[in-house]
Design an enzyme around this catalytic site. Sequence first.
Site, PDB file in Angstrom:
ATOM      1  CB  THR A  31      -0.955   0.004   1.222  1.00  0.00           C
ATOM      2  OG1 THR A  31      -1.527  -1.295   1.363  1.00  0.00           O
ATOM      3  CG2 THR A  31      -2.052   1.033   1.069  1.00  0.00           C
ATOM      4  CB  ALA A  83      -2.215  -1.391   9.495  1.00  0.00           C
ATOM      5  CD  GLU A 103       6.435  -0.911   9.099  1.00  0.00           C
ATOM      6  OE1 GLU A 103       6.270  -1.101   7.895  1.00  0.00           O
ATOM      7  OE2 GLU A 103       5.893  -1.613   9.967  1.00  0.00           O
TER       8      GLU A 103
HETATM    9  C1  5RP Z   1       5.345  -3.811   6.936  1.00  0.00           C
HETATM   10  C2  5RP Z   1       4.005  -3.429   7.430  1.00  0.00           C
HETATM   11  C3  5RP Z   1       2.955  -3.105   6.421  1.00  0.00           C
HETATM   12  O1  5RP Z   1       2.452  -1.845   6.673  1.00  0.00           O
HETATM   13  C4  5RP Z   1       1.850  -4.126   6.519  1.00  0.00           C
HETATM   14  O2  5RP Z   1       2.407  -5.419   6.407  1.00  0.00           O
HETATM   15  C5  5RP Z   1       0.794  -3.911   5.419  1.00  0.00           C
HETATM   16  O3  5RP Z   1       1.362  -4.183   4.186  1.00  0.00           O
HETATM   17  P1  5RP Z   1       0.531  -4.126   2.840  1.00  0.00           P
HETATM   18  O4  5RP Z   1       0.267  -2.697   2.566  1.00  0.00           O
HETATM   19  O5  5RP Z   1       1.462  -4.756   1.826  1.00  0.00           O
HETATM   20  O6  5RP Z   1      -0.716  -4.935   3.038  1.00  0.00           O
HETATM   21  O7  5RP Z   1       3.738  -3.370   8.597  1.00  0.00           O
HETATM   22  O8  5RP Z   1       6.195  -4.215   7.968  1.00  0.00           O
END
Ligand code: 5RP
Length: 223
Positions: A31, A83, A103
């Site tokens: 994302t 997230a 993060e």
């Molecule tokens: C990475 C994260 C990401 O924000 C979480 O895994 C969501 O990822 P995506 O946008 O690919 O669904 O915490 O460590």
Amino acid sequence: MTQDELKALVGQAALKYLVPGEIVGVGTGSTVNKFIDALATMKDQIKGAVSSSDASTLRLKALGIPVFDSNEVERLSVYIDGADEIDHQGHMVKGGGAALTREKIVAAQSKQFVCIADESKLVDALGAFPLPVEVIPMATARVMRQFEAMGGSAVVRLQDGQPLVTDNGQHIVDVKGLKITDPVAFETQVSQWPGVVTVGVFALQKAQVCLLGTSAGVKTLNF
Ligand code: 5RP
């Protein structure tokens, strides 16, 4: 709309939270990749980014967006990140992309956390997504036993058959079967276990805003 289109929608919507001339905190994941692509279209209006992973740094630099070390910047106005789960209070589970430690660091130096997610990520209670925990390898077995004593079932995350090594040189344990009824208490407790670098519950650094991609458009949740 596909999940990918929903991610692009919220990535674009996050641009309105940027402060012109400032440095923005940038998270990690598919994302956020959409957000970085959108950010590139207005890169002249910001000073640059503080990044939460080597992967995001590569993407930002490839698109010509300057990346600053987090130590060079005292305070960021806004941090944009995805997230794995977010509840109705803005508490999150994060770390599906193994970037949870950086993060949490960038989130902590930011005034506002804007979470961007498709609607599949909104939950009533955290715990369905396996909880990522970054651990120092010599503590892995002990930390896994502590989660098992809490009713969870823990595995070491693998990559190509070997324990995945994070940007910080550590390992990730993923824990299923936990009921996280009090995210603040849970994060506070697990963060104190020896060998735990970062637990993937973001309750002390929760989101203030969630831009949720739905088939009816972007829904803004304020917490
Ligand atoms: C990475 C994260 C990401 O924000 C979480 O895994 C969501 O990822 P995506 O946008 O690919 O669904 O915490 O460590």
